[in-house]
Design a protein around this motif. Structure first.
Motif, PDB file in Angstrom:
ATOM      1  N   ALA A  42       0.903  -1.133  -0.107  1.00  0.00           N
ATOM      2  CA  ALA A  42      -0.010   0.021  -0.019  1.00  0.00           C
ATOM      3  C   ALA A  42       0.706   1.376   0.005  1.00  0.00           C
ATOM      4  CB  ALA A  42      -0.864  -0.142   1.098  1.00  0.00           C
ATOM      5  N   ALA A  43       2.052   1.222   0.920  1.00  0.00           N
ATOM      6  CA  ALA A  43       2.825   2.315   0.893  1.00  0.00           C
ATOM      7  C   ALA A  43       3.444   2.676  -0.454  1.00  0.00           C
ATOM      8  CB  ALA A  43       3.832   2.177   1.931  1.00  0.00           C
ATOM      9  N   ASN A  44       3.791   1.505  -1.046  1.00  0.00           N
ATOM     10  CA  ASN A  44       4.497   1.505  -2.643  1.00  0.00           C
ATOM     11  C   ASN A  44       3.647   2.115  -3.548  1.00  0.00           C
ATOM     12  OD1 ASN A  44       6.963   0.693  -1.837  1.00  0.00           O
ATOM     13  ND2 ASN A  44       6.449  -1.409  -2.112  1.00  0.00           N
ATOM     14  N   ILE A  45       2.291   1.693  -3.402  1.00  0.00           N
ATOM     15  CA  ILE A  45       1.340   2.313  -4.378  1.00  0.00           C
ATOM     16  C   ILE A  45       1.251   3.900  -4.098  1.00  0.00           C
ATOM     17  CG2 ILE A  45      -1.097   2.395  -4.977  1.00  0.00           C
ATOM     18  CD1 ILE A  45      -1.247  -0.649  -4.306  1.00  0.00           C
ATOM     19  N   ARG A  46       1.130   4.145  -2.696  1.00  0.00           N
ATOM     20  CA  ARG A  46       0.855   5.693  -2.666  1.00  0.00           C
ATOM     21  C   ARG A  46       1.992   6.366  -2.912  1.00  0.00           C
ATOM     22  NH1 ARG A  46       0.740   5.295   2.824  1.00  0.00           N
ATOM     23  NH2 ARG A  46       2.749   5.707   3.111  1.00  0.00           N
ATOM     24  N   ARG A  47       3.398   5.791  -2.681  1.00  0.00           N
ATOM     25  CA  ARG A  47       4.259   6.766  -3.450  1.00  0.00           C
ATOM     26  C   ARG A  47       4.414   6.690  -4.878  1.00  0.00           C
ATOM     27  NH1 ARG A  47       7.420   4.085   1.068  1.00  0.00           N
ATOM     28  NH2 ARG A  47       7.620   2.288  -0.028  1.00  0.00           N
ATOM     29  N   LEU A  48       3.992   5.933  -5.582  1.00  0.00           N
ATOM     30  CA  LEU A  48       3.672   5.897  -6.995  1.00  0.00           C
ATOM     31  C   LEU A  48       2.898   6.971  -7.408  1.00  0.00           C
ATOM     32  CD1 LEU A  48       4.452   4.396  -9.775  1.00  0.00           C
ATOM     33  CD2 LEU A  48       2.400   3.107  -9.308  1.00  0.00           C
ATOM     34  N   THR A  49       1.931   7.091  -6.758  1.00  0.00           N
ATOM     35  CA  THR A  49       0.839   8.286  -7.125  1.00  0.00           C
ATOM     36  C   THR A  49       1.247   9.427  -6.499  1.00  0.00           C
ATOM     37  OG1 THR A  49      -0.682   7.938  -5.363  1.00  0.00           O
ATOM     38  CG2 THR A  49      -1.138   6.614  -7.233  1.00  0.00           C
ATOM     39  N   GLU A  50       2.103   9.667  -5.373  1.00  0.00           N
ATOM     40  CA  GLU A  50       2.550  10.945  -5.193  1.00  0.00           C
ATOM     41  C   GLU A  50       3.669  11.500  -5.814  1.00  0.00           C
ATOM     42  OE1 GLU A  50       3.541   9.870  -1.154  1.00  0.00           O
ATOM     43  OE2 GLU A  50       1.234  10.292  -0.279  1.00  0.00           O
ATOM     44  N   ASN A  51       4.369  10.718  -6.105  1.00  0.00           N
ATOM     45  CA  ASN A  51       5.505  10.915  -7.263  1.00  0.00           C
ATOM     46  C   ASN A  51       5.136  10.949  -8.593  1.00  0.00           C
ATOM     47  OD1 ASN A  51       7.087  11.009  -5.094  1.00  0.00           O
ATOM     48  ND2 ASN A  51       7.674   9.053  -5.261  1.00  0.00           N
ATOM     49  N   GLY A  52       3.732  10.885  -9.109  1.00  0.00           N
ATOM     50  CA  GLY A  52       3.411  10.791 -10.464  1.00  0.00           C
ATOM     51  C   GLY A  52       3.125  12.314 -10.993  1.00  0.00           C
ATOM     52  N   ASN A  53       3.289  13.288 -10.486  1.00  0.00           N
ATOM     53  CA  ASN A  53       3.057  14.629 -11.138  1.00  0.00           C
ATOM     54  C   ASN A  53       4.130  14.919 -12.161  1.00  0.00           C
ATOM     55  OD1 ASN A  53       1.323  14.938  -9.098  1.00  0.00           O
ATOM     56  ND2 ASN A  53       2.647  16.347  -7.773  1.00  0.00           N
ATOM     57  N   GLU A  54       5.145  14.181 -12.396  1.00  0.00           N
ATOM     58  CA  GLU A  54       5.982  14.382 -13.456  1.00  0.00           C
ATOM     59  C   GLU A  54       5.562  13.515 -14.767  1.00  0.00           C
ATOM     60  OE1 GLU A  54       8.460  12.409 -11.157  1.00  0.00           O
ATOM     61  OE2 GLU A  54       8.431  13.764  -9.582  1.00  0.00           O
ATOM     62  N   LEU A  55       4.769  12.526 -14.222  1.00  0.00           N
ATOM     63  CA  LEU A  55       4.257  11.579 -15.464  1.00  0.00           C
ATOM     64  C   LEU A  55       3.109  12.068 -15.951  1.00  0.00           C
ATOM     65  CD1 LEU A  55       5.100   8.327 -13.576  1.00  0.00           C
ATOM     66  CD2 LEU A  55       6.551   9.273 -15.298  1.00  0.00           C
ATOM     67  N   GLU A  56       2.795  12.355 -17.180  1.00  0.00           N
ATOM     68  CA  GLU A  56       1.576  12.803 -17.660  1.00  0.00           C
ATOM     69  C   GLU A  56       1.066  11.865 -18.840  1.00  0.00           C
ATOM     70  OE1 GLU A  56      -0.184  15.600 -16.865  1.00  0.00           O
ATOM     71  OE2 GLU A  56       1.432  16.038 -15.369  1.00  0.00           O
ATOM     72  N   SER A  57       0.206  11.241 -18.667  1.00  0.00           N
ATOM     73  CA  SER A  57      -0.562  10.368 -19.466  1.00  0.00           C
ATOM     74  C   SER A  57      -2.123   9.919 -19.031  1.00  0.00           C
ATOM     75  CB  SER A  57       0.138   9.076 -19.507  1.00  0.00           C
ATOM     76  OG  SER A  57       0.128   8.382 -18.997  1.00  0.00           O
ATOM     77  N   GLN A  58      -2.709   9.682 -19.875  1.00  0.00           N
ATOM     78  CA  GLN A  58      -4.127   9.145 -19.421  1.00  0.00           C
ATOM     79  C   GLN A  58      -4.108   7.772 -18.767  1.00  0.00           C
ATOM     80  OE1 GLN A  58      -6.279   8.935 -23.221  1.00  0.00           O
ATOM     81  NE2 GLN A  58      -7.513  10.676 -22.665  1.00  0.00           N
ATOM     82  N   ALA A  59      -3.059   6.925 -19.024  1.00  0.00           N
ATOM     83  CA  ALA A  59      -2.878   5.731 -18.258  1.00  0.00           C
ATOM     84  C   ALA A  59      -2.408   5.866 -16.930  1.00  0.00           C
ATOM     85  CB  ALA A  59      -1.806   4.763 -19.029  1.00  0.00           C
ATOM     86  N   PHE A  60      -1.671   6.668 -16.741  1.00  0.00           N
ATOM     87  CA  PHE A  60      -1.037   7.393 -15.415  1.00  0.00           C
ATOM     88  C   PHE A  60      -2.507   7.992 -14.372  1.00  0.00           C
ATOM     89  CE2 PHE A  60       0.824   9.477 -12.026  1.00  0.00           C
ATOM     90  CZ  PHE A  60       1.713   8.495 -11.325  1.00  0.00           C
ATOM     91  N   SER A  61      -3.064   8.477 -15.052  1.00  0.00           N
ATOM     92  CA  SER A  61      -4.053   9.131 -14.421  1.00  0.00           C
ATOM     93  C   SER A  61      -5.159   8.153 -13.966  1.00  0.00           C
ATOM     94  CB  SER A  61      -4.876  10.174 -15.166  1.00  0.00           C
ATOM     95  OG  SER A  61      -4.238  11.220 -15.564  1.00  0.00           O
TER      96      SER A  61
END
Length: 127
Positions: A42-61
């Motif tokens: 769960a922490a890894n998933i949370r970090r992935l989304t918190e650090n995802g601001n640099e990643l721009e794509s519909q898939a990432f959203s």
């Protein structure tokens, strides 16, 4: 003590103390370990989304949206596993104590029955 099965029918009781406290303790440890793994995931998933601001794509959203739900669910499951582990551990401790008490009392009951039988035989022979 690994686990016992006492035949309490000799003293007019059911066998409600069957089971293995060691197996329960092992199961509790497995639940705790699984809860820790779920928390880490769960922490890894949370970090992935918190650090995802640099990643721009519909898939990432879509992933970020879904991961928030998954993170919450995993956290709840981990909490349930921890609570179950604690309850299982406490039950194992009580079960171990009760099995030891039952074994002692069954032994005492058998000794009392033997003493009664012996005294009864002596009384019969003395008549």
């Amino acid at each position: 003590m690994s686990g016992i099965c006492l035949d309490l029918s000799q003293v007019g009781m059911s066998t409600e103390f069957d089971g293995s406290p060691d197996a329960l303790e092992s199961g509790a440890q497995t639940l705790r370990s699984t809860a820790t793994t779920l928390d880490a995931a769960a922490a890894n998933i949370r970090r992935l989304t918190e650090n995802g601001n640099e990643l721009e794509s519909q898939a990432f959203s879509a992933l970020a949206e879904r991961s928030s739900e998954v993170h919450g669910t995993m956290g709840k499951v981990a909490l349930r596993y921890r609570l179950m582990a604690t309850a299982t551990q406490k039950f194992a401790e009580v079960l171990r104590t009760e099995q030891q008490t039952a074994a002692r009392l069954v032994g005492e009951a058998a000794e009392a029955r033997n003493a009664y039988t012996h005294a009864s035989q002596q009384h019969y022979q003395a008549r």
